[in-house]
Design an enzyme around this catalytic site. Structure first.
Site, PDB file in Angstrom:
ATOM      1  N   GLU A  21      84.997 -64.846  -5.860  1.00 31.12           N
ATOM      2  CA  GLU A  21      85.190 -63.404  -5.690  1.00 31.12           C
ATOM      3  C   GLU A  21      84.496 -62.639  -6.814  1.00 31.12           C
ATOM      4  OE1 GLU A  21      89.312 -62.327  -3.799  1.00 31.12           O
ATOM      5  OE2 GLU A  21      89.628 -63.777  -5.422  1.00 31.12           O
ATOM      6  N   TYR A  53      86.745 -33.097  -4.831  1.00 30.54           N
ATOM      7  CA  TYR A  53      86.912 -34.460  -4.345  1.00 30.54           C
ATOM      8  C   TYR A  53      85.599 -35.226  -4.292  1.00 30.54           C
ATOM      9  CZ  TYR A  53      86.419 -31.844   0.066  1.00 30.54           C
ATOM     10  OH  TYR A  53      86.012 -30.979   1.058  1.00 30.54           O
ATOM     11  N   GLU A  73      96.457 -54.755  -7.697  1.00 26.41           N
ATOM     12  CA  GLU A  73      97.472 -53.927  -8.349  1.00 26.41           C
ATOM     13  C   GLU A  73      96.882 -53.219  -9.569  1.00 26.41           C
ATOM     14  OE1 GLU A  73      99.774 -57.120  -6.150  1.00 26.41           O
ATOM     15  OE2 GLU A  73      97.870 -56.993  -7.223  1.00 26.41           O
ATOM     16  N   LYS A  98      91.604 -54.686   0.954  1.00 33.25           N
ATOM     17  CA  LYS A  98      90.770 -55.846   0.634  1.00 33.25           C
ATOM     18  C   LYS A  98      90.603 -56.657   1.929  1.00 33.25           C
ATOM     19  CE  LYS A  98      90.343 -59.553  -2.776  1.00 33.25           C
ATOM     20  NZ  LYS A  98      90.963 -60.235  -3.923  1.00 33.25           N
TER      21      LYS A  98
END
Length: 131
Positions: A21, A53, A73, A98
């Site tokens: 990863e 934004y 997290e 993900k």
């Protein structure tokens, strides 16, 4: 409290606990919702009176494409910290998707949603939010 949302921000990052990863990277998708009072902007019709934004998405993208972390997290908390840098934002809800998580079963997505308030202290990296 009003809410501004930007959904489906696609970024390529190298986050995860596995070597492949970190090495190969993968696409992450981020959804943002921000709680703020938009009445000043509505009265003035001026971008300076609200959250830009477009600029926020650039900063969020820099976090996701930047320094790798093991866990979504941690990534979500860093993104929330960036959102809370604007003093008008009272709270930020961040969802990190993900969709290519290394799971052996067939699945459509893995998501984590967090909500941070101005009074919280996100675990942001250097220069990425309040401590």
């Amino acid at each position: 409290m009003d809410e501004i949302s930007v959904l489906g921000i696609e970024c390529f990052g190298h986050h995860g606990v596995f070597d492949h990863e970190r090495r190969d990277g993968q696409t992450f998708v981020v959804d943002l919702s921000l709680g703020l009072d938009t009445r000043p902007a509505a009265r003035s019709d001026d971008l300076h009176d609200t959250v830009d934004y477009g600029s926020l998405v650039d900063r969020v993208t820099a976090v996701v494409t930047g320094e790798p972390v093991d866990l979504i997290e941690t990534l979500a908390d860093r993104v929330a910290g960036v959102c809370l840098l604007d003093s008008r934002v009272e709270w930020a809800r961040v969802t990190v998707h993900k969709p290519s998580a290394p799971i052996s079963a067939r699945f459509s997505d893995v998501t984590l949603t967090i909500t941070r308030q101005r009074t919280d202290t996100p675990a942001a990296g250097p220069g990425e939010g309040p401590r």
